[in-house]
Write a protein that holds these residues in place. Structure first.
Motif, short mmCIF file in Angstrom:
data_model
loop_
_atom_site.label_atom_id
_atom_site.label_comp_id
_atom_site.label_asym_id
_atom_site.label_seq_id
_atom_site.Cartn_x
_atom_site.Cartn_y
_atom_site.Cartn_z
N TYR A 277 65.64 173.51 -46.68
CA TYR A 277 66.52 174.32 -45.84
C TYR A 277 66.57 175.73 -46.38
O TYR A 277 66.97 175.97 -47.53
N SER A 278 66.11 176.67 -45.58
CA SER A 278 66.17 178.09 -45.90
C SER A 278 66.12 178.85 -44.58
O SER A 278 65.10 178.81 -43.89
N PRO A 279 67.20 179.52 -44.19
CA PRO A 279 67.33 180.04 -42.82
C PRO A 279 66.43 181.21 -42.43
O PRO A 279 66.30 181.49 -41.24
N ALA A 280 65.84 181.93 -43.39
CA ALA A 280 64.99 183.07 -43.03
C ALA A 280 63.65 182.57 -42.47
O ALA A 280 62.93 181.82 -43.14
N LEU A 281 63.31 183.01 -41.25
CA LEU A 281 62.15 182.50 -40.53
C LEU A 281 61.05 183.55 -40.41
O LEU A 281 61.30 184.75 -40.41
N ASP A 282 59.80 183.06 -40.28
CA ASP A 282 58.69 183.96 -40.00
C ASP A 282 58.61 184.21 -38.49
O ASP A 282 59.45 183.73 -37.71
N ASP A 283 57.58 184.93 -38.04
CA ASP A 283 57.51 185.29 -36.63
C ASP A 283 57.10 184.12 -35.74
O ASP A 283 57.05 184.25 -34.51
N ARG A 284 56.80 182.96 -36.32
CA ARG A 284 56.50 181.76 -35.53
C ARG A 284 57.70 180.81 -35.45
O ARG A 284 57.61 179.74 -34.87
N GLY A 285 58.80 181.18 -36.09
CA GLY A 285 60.00 180.36 -36.05
C GLY A 285 60.06 179.31 -37.13
O GLY A 285 60.88 178.39 -37.05
N ASN A 286 59.22 179.43 -38.18
CA ASN A 286 59.23 178.49 -39.28
C ASN A 286 59.85 179.13 -40.52
O ASN A 286 59.70 180.34 -40.76
N SER A 287 60.54 178.33 -41.32
CA SER A 287 61.19 178.81 -42.53
C SER A 287 60.15 179.36 -43.51
O SER A 287 59.19 178.67 -43.86
N VAL A 288 60.35 180.61 -43.97
CA VAL A 288 59.40 181.23 -44.89
C VAL A 288 59.33 180.43 -46.19
O VAL A 288 58.25 180.04 -46.66
N ARG A 289 60.50 180.17 -46.80
CA ARG A 289 60.51 179.40 -48.04
C ARG A 289 60.05 177.97 -47.80
O ARG A 289 59.38 177.37 -48.64
N GLY A 290 60.43 177.41 -46.64
CA GLY A 290 60.03 176.04 -46.34
C GLY A 290 58.52 175.87 -46.35
O GLY A 290 57.99 174.89 -46.88
#
Length: 310
Positions: A277-290
């Motif tokens: 769980y990490s709320p910051a997302l990339d431009d595809r809608g997936n968690s960056v840290r995830g």
């Protein structure tokens, strides 16, 4: 290493620390500001025999969002079997999760992991009304998580109010005589299902339930039939990370599903489930840290099915 709880806890702590300072991406959870959201980071694994390891904010609640889609699809398969394929396909799109895309020849949505397919699957879940269908979805997720889950009504109300694009998708499918219920009904079921409140530990446990072919870890309960779990995991592998699914499968090799609140649930069949769980997302809608930590854990724990043996 993946089977030893003590070693795995140390691995999670190390990998959590490795990516803790990663602050790229944008927070989309309307209840979090950018600073607060960017700081949250939970990580957990659950083996199929019930051994839990965790790190960071693994007990912070958030909305399941699109990670509920595999479970909606599972219920549609449970209720209708292979007939589901007449209404929703299993092919990746290469397009954003909310794209207004349907198959040209059939009019059906391309797969159940994008919004159009999830709406179709929601309409296929048996029930007398929206309440009963939502109740069945919550019950299935609760059984997979090993505890009682509930819908966050505030999140659900927001999803319903702002679900205009989903309504457009629903009307397109309704116009083709494919949607099995009213448009507003399907939108409500999906919105309320996406608003189920969970934690990272729940994600890992639900992932482990799929990794155990439908058997909840550390219990004798068969949440899903084995063939249904297999079908769900197969579609997750090719479609679960939206238009980033190919890159993810190439790098991590694991069936997975992401959500707009920052959740990621990954499945290592026969071994364990991973929750991030990490709320910051990339431009595809997936968690960056995830993405980063999932790829790293696949490498460290030798989880990639096409990699060399450990």
């Amino acid at each position: 290493m993946a089977g030893d709880t003590h070693d795995l806890t140390a691995v999670l702590a190390r990998e959590h620390e490795r990516f803790l300072d990663e602050r790229s991406g944008e927070v989309h959870d309307v209840r979090l500001d950018q600073d607060r959201g960017a700081g949250l980071f939970g990580l957990a694994t659950m083996s199929i025999d019930g051994r839990l390891s965790r790190a960071g904010d693994a007990d912070v609640p958030f909305a399941i969002q699109s990670v509920v889609k595999p479970w909606i699809y599972a219920l549609a398969l449970l209720d209708h079997g292979d007939e589901v394929l007449e209404s929703v396909g299993v092919e990746p799109t290469g397009a954003p999760f909310d794209a207004l895309v349907l198959e040209e020849e059939t009019g059906r949505p391309p797969n159940p992991m994008v919004n159009a397919g999830a709406l179709m699957a929601a309409s296929l879940v048996s029930g007398r009304d929206a309440d009963e269908r939502v109740e069945r979805i919550v019950d299935t997720c609760s059984r997979a998580a090993g505890r009682d889950l509930a819908v966050d009504d505030e999140v659900a109300a927001h999803e319903i109010e702002h679900g205009h694009r989903n309504r457009a998708l629903g009307h397109l499918m309704r116009d083709g005589d494919l949607l099995r219920c009213g448009v507003d009904d399907a939108v409500e079921v999906l919105a309320r299902a996406c608003a189920i409140s969970i934690t990272t530990v729940d994600l890992a446990t639900m992932g482990a339930t799929l990794a155990g072919w439908g058997s909840r870890p550390g219990s004798s309960e068969q949440v899903l039939p084995r063939h249904v779990a297999t079908d769900v995991v197969s579609v997750m592998a090719t479609c679960g990370m939206y238009d980033g699914s190919g890159r993810w499968l190439h790098r991590a090799g694991l069936p997975a599903k992401s959500g707009v609140d920052g959740a990621l649930m990954a499945v290592a069949p026969g071994r364990l489930g991973i929750g991030s769980y990490s709320p910051a997302l990339d431009d595809r809608g997936n968690s960056v840290r995830g993405l980063l930590v999932g790829e790293r854990l696949s490498e460290v724990l030798h989880l990639h099915p096409y990699g060399p043996p450990d």
